[in-house]
Write a protein that holds these residues in place. Structure first.
Motif, PDB file in Angstrom:
ATOM      1  N   ALA A  33       0.709  -1.211  -0.095  1.00 51.44           N
ATOM      2  CA  ALA A  33      -0.085   0.047   0.158  1.00 51.44           C
ATOM      3  C   ALA A  33       0.944   1.203  -0.014  1.00 51.44           C
ATOM      4  CB  ALA A  33      -0.788   0.095   1.281  1.00 51.44           C
ATOM      5  N   ALA A  34       1.849   1.307   0.935  1.00 52.42           N
ATOM      6  CA  ALA A  34       2.683   2.462   0.984  1.00 52.42           C
ATOM      7  C   ALA A  34       3.564   2.679  -0.458  1.00 52.42           C
ATOM      8  CB  ALA A  34       3.841   2.349   1.967  1.00 52.42           C
ATOM      9  N   PHE A  35       3.805   1.465  -1.250  1.00 53.31           N
ATOM     10  CA  PHE A  35       4.468   1.342  -2.515  1.00 53.31           C
ATOM     11  C   PHE A  35       3.675   2.077  -3.477  1.00 53.31           C
ATOM     12  CE2 PHE A  35       5.931  -0.338  -6.522  1.00 53.31           C
ATOM     13  CZ  PHE A  35       7.540  -0.206  -6.492  1.00 53.31           C
ATOM     14  N   PRO A  40       7.638   6.201   1.024  1.00 51.07           N
ATOM     15  CA  PRO A  40       8.832   5.096   1.348  1.00 51.07           C
ATOM     16  C   PRO A  40       8.306   4.354   2.551  1.00 51.07           C
ATOM     17  CG  PRO A  40       9.390   7.613   1.913  1.00 51.07           C
ATOM     18  CD  PRO A  40       8.059   7.616   1.198  1.00 51.07           C
ATOM     19  N   CYS A  41       8.878   3.314   2.288  1.00 55.84           N
ATOM     20  CA  CYS A  41       8.406   2.081   3.534  1.00 55.84           C
ATOM     21  C   CYS A  41       9.819   1.339   4.144  1.00 55.84           C
ATOM     22  CB  CYS A  41       7.453   0.921   2.994  1.00 55.84           C
ATOM     23  SG  CYS A  41       7.024  -0.043   4.088  1.00 55.84           S
ATOM     24  N   VAL A  42       9.796   1.491   5.579  1.00 56.60           N
ATOM     25  CA  VAL A  42      10.701   0.765   6.263  1.00 56.60           C
ATOM     26  C   VAL A  42      10.332  -0.596   6.684  1.00 56.60           C
ATOM     27  CG1 VAL A  42      12.387   0.874   8.329  1.00 56.60           C
ATOM     28  CG2 VAL A  42      11.628   2.943   6.952  1.00 56.60           C
ATOM     29  N   ILE A  43      11.158  -1.742   6.392  1.00 56.77           N
ATOM     30  CA  ILE A  43      10.993  -3.158   6.925  1.00 56.77           C
ATOM     31  C   ILE A  43      11.553  -3.222   8.199  1.00 56.77           C
ATOM     32  CG2 ILE A  43      13.006  -3.930   5.710  1.00 56.77           C
ATOM     33  CD1 ILE A  43      11.081  -6.816   5.633  1.00 56.77           C
ATOM     34  N   LEU A  44      10.577  -3.532   9.193  1.00 58.63           N
ATOM     35  CA  LEU A  44      11.134  -3.564  10.613  1.00 58.63           C
ATOM     36  C   LEU A  44      11.519  -4.926  11.046  1.00 58.63           C
ATOM     37  CD1 LEU A  44      11.546  -2.412  13.587  1.00 58.63           C
ATOM     38  CD2 LEU A  44       8.922  -2.984  14.088  1.00 58.63           C
ATOM     39  N   TYR A  96       9.708 -11.525   1.776  1.00 53.35           N
ATOM     40  CA  TYR A  96      10.378 -11.115   0.638  1.00 53.35           C
ATOM     41  C   TYR A  96       9.213 -10.128  -0.216  1.00 53.35           C
ATOM     42  CZ  TYR A  96      14.798 -13.648   0.808  1.00 53.35           C
ATOM     43  OH  TYR A  96      16.108 -14.201   1.108  1.00 53.35           O
ATOM     44  N   LEU A  97       8.220 -10.556   0.062  1.00 58.06           N
ATOM     45  CA  LEU A  97       7.215  -9.599  -0.542  1.00 58.06           C
ATOM     46  C   LEU A  97       7.124  -8.284   0.183  1.00 58.06           C
ATOM     47  CD1 LEU A  97       3.970 -11.690  -1.277  1.00 58.06           C
ATOM     48  CD2 LEU A  97       5.274 -10.689  -2.948  1.00 58.06           C
ATOM     49  N   THR A  98       7.395  -8.349   1.441  1.00 52.76           N
ATOM     50  CA  THR A  98       7.437  -7.068   2.342  1.00 52.76           C
ATOM     51  C   THR A  98       8.681  -6.266   1.769  1.00 52.76           C
ATOM     52  OG1 THR A  98       6.260  -8.145   4.024  1.00 52.76           O
ATOM     53  CG2 THR A  98       7.463  -5.998   4.558  1.00 52.76           C
ATOM     54  N   LYS A  99      10.091  -6.914   1.843  1.00 48.59           N
ATOM     55  CA  LYS A  99      11.265  -6.424   1.485  1.00 48.59           C
ATOM     56  C   LYS A  99      11.195  -5.683   0.220  1.00 48.59           C
ATOM     57  CE  LYS A  99      14.778  -8.893   0.659  1.00 48.59           C
ATOM     58  NZ  LYS A  99      15.436  -8.066  -0.655  1.00 48.59           N
ATOM     59  N   GLU A 100      10.678  -6.336  -0.856  1.00 53.37           N
ATOM     60  CA  GLU A 100      10.863  -5.781  -2.228  1.00 53.37           C
ATOM     61  C   GLU A 100      10.154  -4.501  -2.315  1.00 53.37           C
ATOM     62  OE1 GLU A 100       7.389  -8.246  -4.781  1.00 53.37           O
ATOM     63  OE2 GLU A 100       9.514  -8.959  -4.635  1.00 53.37           O
ATOM     64  N   LYS A 101       9.218  -4.151  -1.504  1.00 48.52           N
ATOM     65  CA  LYS A 101       8.744  -2.941  -1.630  1.00 48.52           C
ATOM     66  C   LYS A 101       9.181  -1.615  -0.715  1.00 48.52           C
ATOM     67  CE  LYS A 101       5.668  -4.667  -4.462  1.00 48.52           C
ATOM     68  NZ  LYS A 101       5.575  -4.170  -5.867  1.00 48.52           N
TER      69      LYS A 101
END
Length: 247
Positions: A33-35, A40-44, A96-101
């Motif tokens: 959604a952020a993408f 910009p999105c940060v993966i925690l 990986y779906l989270t990280k790639e965005k």
């Protein structure tokens, strides 16, 4: 989806448009959604750098033919690749779906704590990394309210408040390897014979049909005989508060 709708509404006005979004490492829909809205999105990564660099395989069938680990290690990590829950995808696929965005990673570590592992994280996950530090518990020892009645302190903490300093043995064996009923009985009788004050966070033993008060897990009459000696609880306990307590 609710979060996608929230992002659409927030981004419709510059006054409410987020500057950044922080997404849990498995919440791929947040990053997506952020993408979509160019935020910009940060993966925690709420883990140590050593753990973050432990699994370098991509979520593809190539993992099955590389055999880069001993068999027992392959069997241990297989569920995170192969098990699909209600989401229809594995843990690794969600990561990986989270990280790639995401444009950035934030990790619960820092270079002085893990000098070798921390420097590997950007290479392994393919993102710049921001150290969050160790995120220690609050200075009060993590004292928590009782979630069942909203009181200021949990019942176990209130019980400890009434005990002399340094007088209580805390028994908590966790839930990874449940004890048999016979073993629980041996522990209970040992505590009773020792005569020491005790606080026991008791988990369901293997083979027990558990009632809320845990009476069927303990030797007959144990709680009555030790009423002035100890406390047995079978629910959630604020472990940080207990370990930080003077008693």
């Amino acid at each position: 989806a609710p979060f996608a709708e929230f992002m659409a509404a927030a981004c419709a006005d510059d006054a409410t448009r987020p500057h950044w979004v922080i997404a849990d490492c498995f919440h791929h829909w947040v990053a997506a959604a952020a993408f979509e809205h160019k935020v910009p999105c940060v993966i925690l990564l709420p883990t140590a750098a050593l753990i973050a660099t432990a699994h370098r395989d991509q979520p593809t069938e190539a993992r099955a033919v590389t055999h880069t680990r001993p068999r027992y290690e392959e069997e241990e990590v297989a569920p995170i690749y192969d098990d699909h829950g209600a989401s229809g995808m594995s843990i690794v696929q969600r990561f990986y779906l989270t990280k790639e965005k995401c444009a950035l990673a934030a990790i619960r570590s820092f270079v002085e704590w893990e000098p070798e592992s921390f420097r590997l994280v950007p290479t392994v996950i393919g993102l710049p990394v921001v150290p969050l530090g160790l995120l220690p518990p609050s200075p009060d020892g993590g004292r928590r309210a009782d979630p069942t009645n909203g009181s200021a302190e949990h019942a176990t903490v209130r019980w400890l408040d009434a005990q002399p300093a340094g007088s209580v043995v805390y028994l908590a064996l966790g839930s990874e390897v449940p004890l048999r009923v016979e073993q629980v009985h041996e522990l209970a009788l040992g505590l009773e014979l020792a005569g020491t004050r005790f606080l026991w966070a008791l988990r369901k033993p293997s083979g027990a049909a558990v009632h809320d008060d845990g009476a069927d897990m303990l030797p007959p009459g144990f709680q009555e005989r030790t009423r002035d000696q100890g406390l047995v609880t079978t629910g959630w306990v604020p472990q940080m508060s207990i370990l930080a307590h003077d008693a």
